[in-house]
Write an enzyme that holds these catalytic residues in place. Structure first.
Site, PDB file in Angstrom:
ATOM      1  NE  ARG A   1      33.771   2.313  41.449  1.00  0.00           N
ATOM      2  CZ  ARG A   1      33.310   3.394  40.930  1.00  0.00           C
ATOM      3  NH1 ARG A   1      32.962   4.391  41.685  1.00  0.00           N
ATOM      4  NH2 ARG A   1      33.204   3.505  39.630  1.00  0.00           N
TER       5      ARG A   1
ATOM      6  CD  GLN B   1      42.295   0.721  42.065  1.00  0.00           C
ATOM      7  OE1 GLN B   1      43.257   0.192  42.596  1.00  0.00           O
ATOM      8  NE2 GLN B   1      42.073   2.018  42.150  1.00  0.00           N
TER       9      GLN B   1
ATOM     10  CG  ASP C   1      35.887  -0.568  37.992  1.00  0.00           C
ATOM     11  OD1 ASP C   1      34.838  -0.684  37.324  1.00  0.00           O
ATOM     12  OD2 ASP C   1      36.068   0.332  38.819  1.00  0.00           O
TER      13      ASP C   1
ATOM     14  CB  SER D   1      37.587   2.358  36.248  1.00  0.00           C
ATOM     15  OG  SER D   1      37.072   2.543  37.534  1.00  0.00           O
TER      16      SER D   1
ATOM     17  CE1 TYR E   1      29.819   3.999  41.246  1.00  0.00           C
ATOM     18  CE2 TYR E   1      30.040   2.403  43.027  1.00  0.00           C
ATOM     19  CZ  TYR E   1      30.139   2.724  41.680  1.00  0.00           C
ATOM     20  OH  TYR E   1      30.541   1.778  40.795  1.00  0.00           O
TER      21      TYR E   1
HETATM   22  P1  NAD Z   1      30.200   7.921  38.670  1.00  0.00           P
HETATM   23  O1  NAD Z   1      30.349   7.562  37.242  1.00  0.00           O
HETATM   24  O2  NAD Z   1      29.239   7.144  39.490  1.00  0.00           O
HETATM   25  O3  NAD Z   1      29.787   9.451  38.766  1.00  0.00           O
HETATM   26  C1  NAD Z   1      30.536  10.460  38.129  1.00  0.00           C
HETATM   27  C2  NAD Z   1      30.746  11.628  39.067  1.00  0.00           C
HETATM   28  O4  NAD Z   1      29.548  12.393  39.162  1.00  0.00           O
HETATM   29  C3  NAD Z   1      31.127  11.249  40.486  1.00  0.00           C
HETATM   30  O5  NAD Z   1      32.339  11.874  40.831  1.00  0.00           O
HETATM   31  C4  NAD Z   1      29.964  11.774  41.323  1.00  0.00           C
HETATM   32  O6  NAD Z   1      30.363  12.207  42.608  1.00  0.00           O
HETATM   33  C5  NAD Z   1      29.478  12.923  40.467  1.00  0.00           C
HETATM   34  N1  NAD Z   1      28.121  13.393  40.772  1.00  0.00           N
HETATM   35  C6  NAD Z   1      27.022  12.673  41.092  1.00  0.00           C
HETATM   36  N2  NAD Z   1      25.967  13.483  41.300  1.00  0.00           N
HETATM   37  C7  NAD Z   1      26.397  14.753  41.102  1.00  0.00           C
HETATM   38  C8  NAD Z   1      25.767  16.041  41.158  1.00  0.00           C
HETATM   39  N3  NAD Z   1      24.482  16.175  41.491  1.00  0.00           N
HETATM   40  N4  NAD Z   1      26.535  17.135  40.892  1.00  0.00           N
HETATM   41  C9  NAD Z   1      27.841  17.010  40.570  1.00  0.00           C
HETATM   42  N5  NAD Z   1      28.485  15.828  40.501  1.00  0.00           N
HETATM   43  C10 NAD Z   1      27.778  14.707  40.751  1.00  0.00           C
HETATM   44  O7  NAD Z   1      31.609   7.906  39.408  1.00  0.00           O
HETATM   45  P2  NAD Z   1      32.927   7.100  38.977  1.00  0.00           P
HETATM   46  O8  NAD Z   1      33.602   7.832  37.904  1.00  0.00           O
HETATM   47  O9  NAD Z   1      32.557   5.714  38.703  1.00  0.00           O
HETATM   48  O10 NAD Z   1      33.868   7.112  40.251  1.00  0.00           O
HETATM   49  C11 NAD Z   1      33.725   7.888  41.372  1.00  0.00           C
HETATM   50  C12 NAD Z   1      34.903   7.643  42.343  1.00  0.00           C
HETATM   51  O11 NAD Z   1      35.150   6.266  42.596  1.00  0.00           O
HETATM   52  C13 NAD Z   1      36.206   8.223  41.891  1.00  0.00           C
HETATM   53  O12 NAD Z   1      36.705   8.979  42.943  1.00  0.00           O
HETATM   54  C14 NAD Z   1      37.086   7.051  41.619  1.00  0.00           C
HETATM   55  O13 NAD Z   1      38.434   7.317  41.884  1.00  0.00           O
HETATM   56  C15 NAD Z   1      36.542   6.024  42.562  1.00  0.00           C
HETATM   57  N6  NAD Z   1      36.826   4.671  42.039  1.00  0.00           N
HETATM   58  C16 NAD Z   1      37.494   3.780  42.836  1.00  0.00           C
HETATM   59  C17 NAD Z   1      37.762   2.489  42.344  1.00  0.00           C
HETATM   60  C18 NAD Z   1      38.495   1.475  43.186  1.00  0.00           C
HETATM   61  O14 NAD Z   1      38.944   1.793  44.250  1.00  0.00           O
HETATM   62  N7  NAD Z   1      38.603   0.238  42.739  1.00  0.00           N
HETATM   63  C19 NAD Z   1      37.348   2.125  41.071  1.00  0.00           C
HETATM   64  C20 NAD Z   1      36.670   3.061  40.301  1.00  0.00           C
HETATM   65  C21 NAD Z   1      36.406   4.332  40.806  1.00  0.00           C
END
Ligand code: NAD
Length: 376
Positions: free
Chosen positions: A122, A127, A130, A133, A230
């Site tokens: 990430r 980006q 990915d 995403s 994460y």
């Molecule tokens: P994910 O699919 O791994 O998880 C989904 C969500 O569930 C996350 O927000 C996580 O915090 C939440 N979660 C986990 N356990 C939980 C619990 N017990 N109770 C409530 N919520 C819980 O996450 P994702 O969608 O892949 O992405 C998370 C973050 O990463 C986002 O903020 C996103 O912006 C960032 N991201 C950055 C990049 C990059 O910079 N290239 C790319 C993709 C995502």
């Protein structure tokens, strides 16, 4: 000339294709030849003729794989079908390395260099490559649409001559990529939306989308974004506080969308049977994590489970339910990756050993498993 093979997916329920006509055209423009397995695009609304018209060859799997340098897939193919490819060919797909660990060994034995696109780091540069995403985004949208369709009432408040219909209350649990899109979609449909997460950085994101943030206050969650965005497994103390918070909130909700995931671990359990029992009959829960073990007690992939009058839904493969769009984005992720490493002189992509992306996604090379996360 480098040859790219596009395989037809074989896993039941997989409707996507790893190369859209748009990206096939771009690969050809880079100087590659592209060979597509017959029928590969059909379930994503792309015919064989469409691929042929832009210069790809279409055929059966042995001809498509013959001398292929790069093999593209949405999911990892059965290692047994991987025959006849050029030595050291790349296999570029979502390979589910933790879930299908034994298969990674077979890829090594088969002699392919397996590149797991879900291990893309990430970082800003990656980006556009990915797949997690791009697919989560559309899955978050679809979850709300499916929940709305299963709900026996309307989402927006409506004032009619016959009386007022009140707005649905929607609660989004887990505010990553899918959760943010779920909030936005539920808002567009006119619901009153609230949301929660364990990462404190999401609070502002929730509020900026016009939803209410519901957070555990007395026990610390994960500061800021968390590592790589994460979440990790939470402490028992946090879980107890979260459960109490959810119990008091959920009884008033009509729609709940759960999206919580922890990389490399089963999905965290967020909703118990007792909490479901506290909800109004006719409410709908969509469990986007159902294929990773589920956030909701009793949810089953591809089944509508009714408990205490509440419908619990979840798909084994949500992105496969909007295959035309998810395929287009998935295909672009693969193209963005391959073109970023394209070496004009070599006429093919080259992965430097010391690149952060290489280290993250490379699972096998020269007959061995080489990925740190798998060897740890
Ligand atoms: P994910 O699919 O791994 O998880 C989904 C969500 O569930 C996350 O927000 C996580 O915090 C939440 N979660 C986990 N356990 C939980 C619990 N017990 N109770 C409530 N919520 C819980 O996450 P994702 O969608 O892949 O992405 C998370 C973050 O990463 C986002 O903020 C996103 O912006 C960032 N991201 C950055 C990049 C990059 O910079 N290239 C790319 C993709 C995502």
């Amino acid at each position: 000339m480098v040859k790219i093979a596009v395989l037809k997916e074989t896993v039941a329920g997989e409707t996507r294709v790893a190369a859209s006509p748009e990206t096939v055209k771009k690969y050809i423009a880079l100087g590659a030849s592209v060979s597509v397995e017959s029928g590969a695009g059909l379930l994503a609304s792309v015919s064989d003729a469409e691929y042929e018209a832009i210069g790809a060859s279409v055929g059966a799997s042995p001809a498509v794989l013959k001398d292929a340098d790069i093999i593209l897939g949405v999911q990892g193919p059965n290692p047994k079908v991987l025959k006849g490819f050029a030595p050291g060919a790349w296999l570029v797909a979502g390979l589910d390395p933790f879930g299908q660990r034994a298969r990674v060994d077979e890829y090594a034995k088969a002699g392919v260099e397996a590149l797991a696109m879900e291990f893309m780091p990430r970082i800003t540069r990656a980006q556009s490559m990915d797949i997690l995403s791009s697919q989560s985004n559309l899955a978050g949208y679809k979850a709300v649409i499916e929940a709305a369709s299963a709900y026996g009432r309307a989402f927006p408040m409506m004032m009619t001559a016959a009386g007022t219909v009140s707005a649905a209350k929607a609660f989004i649990m887990g505010v990553g990529v899918a959760g943010l899109q779920a909030i936005a979609t539920a808002r567009r449909l006119g619901a009153q939306v609230s949301a929660t997460d364990v990462r404190s950085a999401t609070k502002e994101q929730i509020e900026s989308l016009g939803a209410k943030a519901i957070f555990v206050e007395n026990v610390a969650g994960i500061e800021g974004e968390g590592a790589g965005g994460y979440a990790t497994e939470m402490s028992d103390e946090y879980k107890a506080a979260q459960s109490e918070l959810v119990s008091s909130h959920i009884a008033k909700q009509d729609i709940v969308i759960t999206t919580a995931l922890i990389p490399g671990r089963p999905a965290p359990r967020l909703i118990s049977d007792a909490q479901i029992a506290s909800m109004k009959p006719g409410s709908v829960i969509f469990d986007l994590a159902v294929a990773q073990g589920g956030n909701v007690e009793g949810s089953k992939p591809d089944e509508v489970v009714v408990k205490h009058g509440v419908k619990i839904i979840g798909y084994a493969n949500t992105p496969a339910h909007l295959a035309a769009d998810t395929s287009a984005l998935f295909s672009r992720n693969l193209y963005n990756f391959l073109s970023a490493f394209w070496d004009k002189e070599a006429g093919k992509p080259v992965l430097p050993d010391d690149d952060e992306i290489t280290a993250a996604i490379r699972l096998t090379k020269d007959g061995k498993v080489v990925n740190e996360r798998l060897l740890a």
